[in-house]
Scaffold this motif. Structure first.
Motif, PDB file in Angstrom:
ATOM      1  N   MET A  34      61.957   7.618  36.953  1.00 57.80           N
ATOM      2  CA  MET A  34      61.943   6.392  37.745  1.00 57.80           C
ATOM      3  C   MET A  34      60.804   5.500  37.273  1.00 57.80           C
ATOM      4  O   MET A  34      59.708   5.976  36.954  1.00 57.80           O
ATOM      5  N   THR A  35      61.070   4.220  37.226  1.00 51.63           N
ATOM      6  CA  THR A  35      60.105   3.253  36.706  1.00 51.63           C
ATOM      7  C   THR A  35      59.939   2.087  37.668  1.00 51.63           C
ATOM      8  O   THR A  35      60.922   1.609  38.244  1.00 51.63           O
ATOM      9  N   ALA A  49      54.852   1.376  35.671  1.00 49.28           N
ATOM     10  CA  ALA A  49      54.596   2.815  35.696  1.00 49.28           C
ATOM     11  C   ALA A  49      55.918   3.562  35.692  1.00 49.28           C
ATOM     12  O   ALA A  49      56.913   3.081  36.234  1.00 49.28           O
ATOM     13  N   THR A  50      55.901   4.750  35.067  1.00 52.42           N
ATOM     14  CA  THR A  50      57.077   5.619  34.993  1.00 52.42           C
ATOM     15  C   THR A  50      56.687   7.020  35.388  1.00 52.42           C
ATOM     16  O   THR A  50      55.610   7.497  35.014  1.00 52.42           O
ATOM     17  N   SER A  71      54.411   7.874  42.456  1.00 55.36           N
ATOM     18  CA  SER A  71      54.795   9.202  42.935  1.00 55.36           C
ATOM     19  C   SER A  71      56.270   9.154  43.346  1.00 55.36           C
ATOM     20  O   SER A  71      56.851   8.072  43.469  1.00 55.36           O
ATOM     21  N   ARG A  72      56.834  10.335  43.541  1.00 55.45           N
ATOM     22  CA  ARG A  72      58.240  10.401  43.941  1.00 55.45           C
ATOM     23  C   ARG A  72      58.457  11.553  44.907  1.00 55.45           C
ATOM     24  O   ARG A  72      57.699  12.527  44.903  1.00 55.45           O
ATOM     25  N   ASP A  73      59.497  11.416  45.714  1.00 51.12           N
ATOM     26  CA  ASP A  73      59.910  12.476  46.635  1.00 51.12           C
ATOM     27  C   ASP A  73      61.401  12.695  46.395  1.00 51.12           C
ATOM     28  O   ASP A  73      62.234  11.906  46.859  1.00 51.12           O
ATOM     29  N   ALA A  98      66.072   3.227  37.488  1.00 51.89           N
ATOM     30  CA  ALA A  98      66.215   4.521  36.821  1.00 51.89           C
ATOM     31  C   ALA A  98      66.856   4.392  35.446  1.00 51.89           C
ATOM     32  O   ALA A  98      66.947   5.383  34.719  1.00 51.89           O
ATOM     33  N   PHE A  99      67.311   3.187  35.108  1.00 53.66           N
ATOM     34  CA  PHE A  99      68.163   3.047  33.932  1.00 53.66           C
ATOM     35  C   PHE A  99      67.583   2.124  32.868  1.00 53.66           C
ATOM     36  O   PHE A  99      68.315   1.626  32.011  1.00 53.66           O
TER      37      PHE A  99
END
Length: 116
Positions: A34-35, A49-50, A71-73, A98-99
């Motif tokens: 994810m970016t 950021a990625t 960050s990601r969840d 995401a792409f």
């Protein structure tokens, strides 16, 4: 269908902080990096950021290193961007994806304005 919904932007004074959120649906979130991108008026879209998938490896653009944290969840299909020590040059519309930068799927973005 694929959808990105960004939120959390606003007006903040220089030196302040904001936390952006992105809700992603319509694809297997946990299998994609994810970016966060941003685009200021009259400028090209910029990678901020990625964060990758399983290992959660992280990359930051030079202009935000040391100030922003991604960050990601994966349980919630969410990605976040904690922005500290904000500067006027951070003013832009912020998007998640995401792409890649040529994705055909874009949310409405969230406006961040840094001004006194």
């Amino acid at each position: 269908q694929v959808k990105f919904v960004e939120s959390g932007g606003g007006l903040v004074q220089p030196g302040g902080s904001l936390r952006l959120s992105c809700a992603a649906t319509g694809f297997t979130f946990s299998t994609y990096s994810m970016t966060w991108y941003r685009q200021a008026p009259g400028k090209e879209r910029e990678l901020v950021a990625t964060i990758t998938t399983v290992t959660s490896s992280i990359y930051y653009g030079d202009s935000v290193k040391g100030r922003f944290t991604i960050s990601r969840d994966n349980t919630k299909n969410m990605v976040y961007l904690q922005m500290n020590s904000l500067k006027p040059e951070d003013t832009a519309v912020y998007y998640c994806n995401a792409f890649g930068s040529r994705s055909k799927y874009w949310g409405q973005g969230t406006q961040v304005t840094v001004s006194s």
